[in-house]
Scaffold this motif. Structure first.
Motif, PDB file in Angstrom:
ATOM      1  N   ALA A 443       0.838  -1.194   0.000  1.00  0.00           N
ATOM      2  CA  ALA A 443       0.000   0.000   0.000  1.00  0.00           C
ATOM      3  C   ALA A 443       0.876   1.249   0.000  1.00  0.00           C
ATOM      4  CB  ALA A 443      -0.920  -0.012   1.223  1.00  0.00           C
ATOM      5  N   ASN A 444       0.351   2.330  -0.536  1.00  0.00           N
ATOM      6  CA  ASN A 444       1.194   3.508  -0.755  1.00  0.00           C
ATOM      7  C   ASN A 444       1.738   4.130   0.528  1.00  0.00           C
ATOM      8  OD1 ASN A 444       0.917   3.099  -3.443  1.00  0.00           O
ATOM      9  ND2 ASN A 444      -0.353   4.889  -3.858  1.00  0.00           N
ATOM     10  N   GLY A 445       1.024   3.992   1.630  1.00  0.00           N
ATOM     11  CA  GLY A 445       1.586   4.446   2.897  1.00  0.00           C
ATOM     12  C   GLY A 445       2.850   3.677   3.258  1.00  0.00           C
ATOM     13  N   ILE A 446       2.860   2.388   2.925  1.00  0.00           N
ATOM     14  CA  ILE A 446       4.050   1.559   3.160  1.00  0.00           C
ATOM     15  C   ILE A 446       5.178   1.975   2.224  1.00  0.00           C
ATOM     16  CG2 ILE A 446       4.953  -0.796   3.090  1.00  0.00           C
ATOM     17  CD1 ILE A 446       3.064  -0.222   5.419  1.00  0.00           C
ATOM     18  N   GLN A 447       4.836   2.318   0.973  1.00  0.00           N
ATOM     19  CA  GLN A 447       5.866   2.795   0.046  1.00  0.00           C
ATOM     20  C   GLN A 447       6.529   4.057   0.605  1.00  0.00           C
ATOM     21  OE1 GLN A 447       6.661   0.962  -2.604  1.00  0.00           O
ATOM     22  NE2 GLN A 447       5.020  -0.440  -2.014  1.00  0.00           N
ATOM     23  N   ALA A 448       5.708   4.944   1.145  1.00  0.00           N
ATOM     24  CA  ALA A 448       6.244   6.190   1.705  1.00  0.00           C
ATOM     25  C   ALA A 448       7.153   5.908   2.897  1.00  0.00           C
ATOM     26  CB  ALA A 448       5.093   7.109   2.110  1.00  0.00           C
ATOM     27  N   MET A 449       6.739   4.992   3.763  1.00  0.00           N
ATOM     28  CA  MET A 449       7.565   4.643   4.921  1.00  0.00           C
ATOM     29  C   MET A 449       8.857   3.947   4.484  1.00  0.00           C
ATOM     30  SD  MET A 449       6.508   5.745   7.771  1.00  0.00           S
ATOM     31  CE  MET A 449       7.557   4.718   8.813  1.00  0.00           C
ATOM     32  N   ASP A 450       8.771   3.137   3.437  1.00  0.00           N
ATOM     33  CA  ASP A 450       9.961   2.482   2.903  1.00  0.00           C
ATOM     34  C   ASP A 450      10.956   3.535   2.402  1.00  0.00           C
ATOM     35  OD1 ASP A 450      11.605   0.330   1.874  1.00  0.00           O
ATOM     36  OD2 ASP A 450      10.840   0.840  -0.115  1.00  0.00           O
ATOM     37  N   LEU A 451      10.439   4.552   1.727  1.00  0.00           N
ATOM     38  CA  LEU A 451      11.296   5.617   1.216  1.00  0.00           C
ATOM     39  C   LEU A 451      11.992   6.358   2.351  1.00  0.00           C
ATOM     40  CD1 LEU A 451      12.321   7.508  -1.054  1.00  0.00           C
ATOM     41  CD2 LEU A 451      10.197   8.810  -0.779  1.00  0.00           C
ATOM     42  N   VAL A 452      11.199   6.790   3.323  1.00  0.00           N
ATOM     43  CA  VAL A 452      11.741   7.612   4.413  1.00  0.00           C
ATOM     44  C   VAL A 452      12.566   6.790   5.399  1.00  0.00           C
ATOM     45  CG1 VAL A 452      11.083   8.990   6.428  1.00  0.00           C
ATOM     46  CG2 VAL A 452       9.986   9.395   4.222  1.00  0.00           C
ATOM     47  N   GLY A 453      12.074   5.600   5.734  1.00  0.00           N
ATOM     48  CA  GLY A 453      12.713   4.810   6.775  1.00  0.00           C
ATOM     49  C   GLY A 453      13.884   3.964   6.319  1.00  0.00           C
ATOM     50  N   ARG A 454      13.855   3.525   5.049  1.00  0.00           N
ATOM     51  CA  ARG A 454      14.904   2.611   4.586  1.00  0.00           C
ATOM     52  C   ARG A 454      15.748   3.182   3.446  1.00  0.00           C
ATOM     53  NH1 ARG A 454      12.982  -1.732   2.140  1.00  0.00           N
ATOM     54  NH2 ARG A 454      14.805  -2.994   2.569  1.00  0.00           N
ATOM     55  N   LYS A 455      15.078   3.683   2.420  1.00  0.00           N
ATOM     56  CA  LYS A 455      15.811   4.086   1.214  1.00  0.00           C
ATOM     57  C   LYS A 455      16.578   5.393   1.417  1.00  0.00           C
ATOM     58  CE  LYS A 455      14.218   0.451  -0.728  1.00  0.00           C
ATOM     59  NZ  LYS A 455      13.226   0.459  -1.795  1.00  0.00           N
ATOM     60  N   LEU A 456      15.988   6.327   2.134  1.00  0.00           N
ATOM     61  CA  LEU A 456      16.629   7.632   2.324  1.00  0.00           C
ATOM     62  C   LEU A 456      17.950   7.527   3.093  1.00  0.00           C
ATOM     63  CD1 LEU A 456      16.019  10.541   1.572  1.00  0.00           C
ATOM     64  CD2 LEU A 456      14.838  10.813   3.749  1.00  0.00           C
ATOM     65  N   PRO A 457      17.992   6.824   4.240  1.00  0.00           N
ATOM     66  CA  PRO A 457      19.246   6.776   5.000  1.00  0.00           C
ATOM     67  C   PRO A 457      20.229   5.705   4.538  1.00  0.00           C
ATOM     68  CG  PRO A 457      17.493   5.680   6.233  1.00  0.00           C
ATOM     69  CD  PRO A 457      16.856   6.223   4.982  1.00  0.00           C
ATOM     70  N   ARG A 458      19.830   4.835   3.620  1.00  0.00           N
ATOM     71  CA  ARG A 458      20.702   3.715   3.222  1.00  0.00           C
ATOM     72  C   ARG A 458      22.048   4.225   2.693  1.00  0.00           C
ATOM     73  NH1 ARG A 458      18.279  -0.750  -0.739  1.00  0.00           N
ATOM     74  NH2 ARG A 458      17.316  -1.399   1.212  1.00  0.00           N
ATOM     75  N   ASP A 459      23.107   3.530   3.088  1.00  0.00           N
ATOM     76  CA  ASP A 459      24.475   3.856   2.639  1.00  0.00           C
ATOM     77  C   ASP A 459      24.822   5.313   2.899  1.00  0.00           C
ATOM     78  OD1 ASP A 459      24.956   1.228   1.566  1.00  0.00           O
ATOM     79  OD2 ASP A 459      23.667   1.784  -0.114  1.00  0.00           O
ATOM     80  N   GLY A 460      24.380   5.804   4.069  1.00  0.00           N
ATOM     81  CA  GLY A 460      24.703   7.169   4.437  1.00  0.00           C
ATOM     82  C   GLY A 460      24.017   8.214   3.571  1.00  0.00           C
ATOM     83  N   GLY A 461      22.897   7.827   2.960  1.00  0.00           N
ATOM     84  CA  GLY A 461      22.171   8.778   2.122  1.00  0.00           C
ATOM     85  C   GLY A 461      22.767   8.953   0.737  1.00  0.00           C
ATOM     86  N   ARG A 462      23.580   7.991   0.307  1.00  0.00           N
ATOM     87  CA  ARG A 462      24.302   8.128  -0.965  1.00  0.00           C
ATOM     88  C   ARG A 462      23.363   8.328  -2.165  1.00  0.00           C
ATOM     89  NH1 ARG A 462      27.397   3.029  -1.749  1.00  0.00           N
ATOM     90  NH2 ARG A 462      25.465   2.259  -2.712  1.00  0.00           N
ATOM     91  N   ALA A 463      22.308   7.529  -2.231  1.00  0.00           N
ATOM     92  CA  ALA A 463      21.401   7.625  -3.372  1.00  0.00           C
ATOM     93  C   ALA A 463      20.700   8.976  -3.419  1.00  0.00           C
ATOM     94  CB  ALA A 463      20.364   6.497  -3.318  1.00  0.00           C
ATOM     95  N   MET A 464      20.263   9.456  -2.244  1.00  0.00           N
ATOM     96  CA  MET A 464      19.568  10.736  -2.204  1.00  0.00           C
ATOM     97  C   MET A 464      20.504  11.874  -2.580  1.00  0.00           C
ATOM     98  SD  MET A 464      16.637  11.974  -1.816  1.00  0.00           S
ATOM     99  CE  MET A 464      15.898  13.596  -1.712  1.00  0.00           C
ATOM    100  N   MET A 465      21.720  11.820  -2.086  1.00  0.00           N
ATOM    101  CA  MET A 465      22.679  12.877  -2.407  1.00  0.00           C
ATOM    102  C   MET A 465      22.981  12.894  -3.903  1.00  0.00           C
ATOM    103  SD  MET A 465      25.344  13.026   0.809  1.00  0.00           S
ATOM    104  CE  MET A 465      25.684  11.264   0.915  1.00  0.00           C
ATOM    105  N   ARG A 466      23.044  11.714  -4.506  1.00  0.00           N
ATOM    106  CA  ARG A 466      23.288  11.648  -5.942  1.00  0.00           C
ATOM    107  C   ARG A 466      22.112  12.239  -6.720  1.00  0.00           C
ATOM    108  NH1 ARG A 466      24.916   6.564  -6.513  1.00  0.00           N
ATOM    109  NH2 ARG A 466      27.097   7.018  -6.973  1.00  0.00           N
TER     110      ARG A 466
END
Length: 597
Positions: A443-466
């Protein structure tokens, strides 16, 4: 009767002019995808969707699927012929390796085809779509014997596939699942349990259905660390690859749904069904996530497909429907009234949908190209960058495109007035069909939590910084281009909102996790707005270059630039509102006690 026309011209423009598809010819499979081949593939795919699949869309909605007393399921009239046309055309294996019978072409072309199919007939398209996801999981984690046994038949479409995760008591929290697997002593397992909401769980389109099933091996640890993945065919497969006896898996019921009636969404009963472990024991979620990530991107594309077909029909109606006179004087004085497309509020609605569709299509193709790089490039740095992109933007593509796709279907329905609420006009089907995309595959609420909780901080935020650096680099690189300032200026402002929101989460989410939860959906949409604003920047740059060189039809190029200008002026400023909501924190969200709701 609604109609559908695949956006071939827009796709070719994105591939050739915006993303430079030919530049990737060094990757496996791309050398064969010459401009002539790409154009031919897309044209043939469009023809199939427009002429074969689209006419079956309303049939599927009105007839639905039927479960018979013996547990077998039949699909709506014409679906078998439509599926056979799809499978017979080689579309199932478009991007699968040639060693299993596929064509080995870029995954990007398959993503384009997924949009066409989703716009033409989302319910029918789910049968091959799920099969492609199952093939991806087997290709990544299956043994060589499993690959040789199942993939060639699935590639040719003789067999189809499913994914079985959800149970009556657990959806998102798969650690609660109860389906058990008991070793048979010969390398196989006996699976017992019930799965629900299984799309394409049973049907009459293929001679065998290959179920990928999550279950817990007897004695395995509790929670997600004790889940394994199994391949469970509807009919057992003999050593020579022939279909044999019926396995202990059956459809117990077909769910009565709001939409996608043409797809058999089943309750599946596993009664000691024979299955084989895929990958390592207790590592099933890791294997299934390959399929789930494929499915999440495909579901995002479904949101785009429904938005596009709803838009096309709304435009056709708005051009034809006579109501009232233009605010600036009659535009059709020879008629009793003007067509409603002259009215600013109608234009606002249609332009909102159109500006989303073009940017979302670019976002899908950009992301699909990254998938090709991640799987095909020999450059480790390029693969890592592509994988970072996929990890970061998969929840955005799934969540934002389906949220907006549904909203756009509703807005397109609104153009019809009362006729939009009448089934014969077909607009309500687009609304009903689009709604599920916000729910399934996470569900889209889970997608949002996945983004904020897992994807954003992963690898020190490397993907977001890129990502932030790429968008900022584009704006600075084109800052002096007068033709692009109308795009880069607003994009830079909204990028600043995204940077502020990201910093706010870094400072306020760790100490108070509810802040992250309360901000997640707004953050996902803020990022989606910026990503699509970036896509419009790139689209505008390529369009301006075509105008300068004298290529293309000037009126169409001007219309594209006007659509992009509408996006940056009327849609992109929403980033400021999203930032304000994020920065407000979670206090008001969590203030009311549960018992007072």
């Amino acid at each position: 009767m609604p109609s559908y026309k695949a956006p071939v011209e827009d796709v070719l423009f994105l591939l050739n002019d915006v993303f430079g598809f030919a530049r990737y010819s060094n990757l496996p499979g791309f050398a064969d995808a010459t401009p002539d081949v790409v154009e031919a593939v897309i044209a043939e795919g469009a023809k199939l969707c427009e002429e074969v699949l689209a006419p079956l869309n309303r049939v599927g909605d009105t007839e639905g699927c039927t479960r018979h007393p013996d547990g077998s399921v039949t699909t709506p009239k014409g679906f078998k012929a439509g599926y056979d046309a799809y499978a017979g055309g080689g579309w199932m294996g478009l991007s699968m390796p040639a060693e299993y019978g596929g064509q080995g072409l870029p995954h990007t072309l398959n993503s384009v085809m997924q949009e066409f199919v989703s716009g033409a007939n989302i319910a029918l398209g789910m049968y091959p779509g799920l099969t492609q996801g199952a093939m991806a999981a087997l290709l990544e984690h299956g043994s060589e014997e499993q690959k040789q046994t199942y993939l060639p038949k699935m590639v040719e479409g003789t067999w189809t596939g499913t994914m079985n995760l959800t149970e009556p008591h657990c959806g998102t929290d798969l650690g609660l699942l109860k389906t058990k697997a008991v070793p048979n002593g010969d390398g196989s397992y006996a699976l017992t349990g019930t799965k629900i909401f299984i799309s394409a769980g049973d049907h009459d389109l293929s001679e065998n259905i290959i179920h990928l099933v999550l279950a817990r091996i007897e004695g395995a640890p509790a929670g997600t660390k004790g889940i394994s993945l199994f391949v469970v065919p509807k009919f057992l497969v003999g050593p020579d690859g022939t279909v044999g006896a019926r396995n202990g898996v059956s459809c117990g019921a077909i769910e009565h749904k709001m939409g996608i009636h043409g797809n058999a969404t089943c309750v599946m009963n596993y009664d000691g069904a024979t299955g084989w472990l895929v990958g390592e024991a207790n590592r099933g979620l890791n294997a299934m996530f390959v399929m789930m990530n494929e499915a999440r991107l495909a579901v995002g594309i479904q949101g785009l497909g429904q938005s596009e077909v709803a838009y096309q029909n709304a435009v056709a109606y708005a051009r034809d429907r006579l109501q009232g006179r233009s605010l600036t004087g009659a535009k059709a004085p020879e008629k009793a009234a003007d067509p409603i497309i002259v009215h600013p509020d109608v234009r606002r609605t249609l332009m909102t949908i159109r500006s989303f569709n073009e940017a979302a299509r670019a976002l899908v193709i950009w992301t699909a190209l990254q998938a090709d790089i991640a799987h095909r490039s020999e450059d480790p740095a390029a693969r890592q960058a592509a994988e970072d992109h996929m990890g970061l933007l998969t929840p955005v593509v799934k969540g934002v495109l389906t949220d907006r796709g549904f909203a756009n279907a509703v807005d397109a329905q609104q153009m019809f007035g009362g006729h939009g609420y009448i089934e014969e006009w077909g607009m309500s089907q687009f609304v009903r069909d689009a709604r599920i995309a916000q729910i399934y595959e996470g569900a889209n609420g889970i997608q949002a939590m996945d983004l904020v909780g897992r994807k954003l901080p992963r690898d020190g935020g490397r993907a977001m910084m890129r990502f932030l650096a790429e968008v900022e680099g584009f704006c600075k690189e084109n800052a002096e281009d007068e033709s692009l300032k109308v795009f880069t200026g607003p994009l830079m402002k909204s990028l600043g909102h995204l940077q502020q929101a990201t910093m706010w989460l870094m400072q306020n989410a760790m100490a108070k996790p509810d802040n992250a939860g309360a901000a997640a959906t707004d953050y996902m949409h803020l990022m989606g707005l910026v990503a699509m604003g970036y896509m419009w920047g790139r689209i505008a740059k390529a369009t301006a270059e075509k105008k300068t060189s004298g290529e293309g039809i000037a009126e169409r190029l001007d219309a594209r630039l006007a659509t992009g200008r509408f996006y940056v002026e009327r849609v992109l400023p929403e980033t400021g509102t999203r930032l304000a909501r994020i920065s407000a924190g979670s206090d008001a969200v969590m203030a009311v006690p549960a018992e007072l709701f």
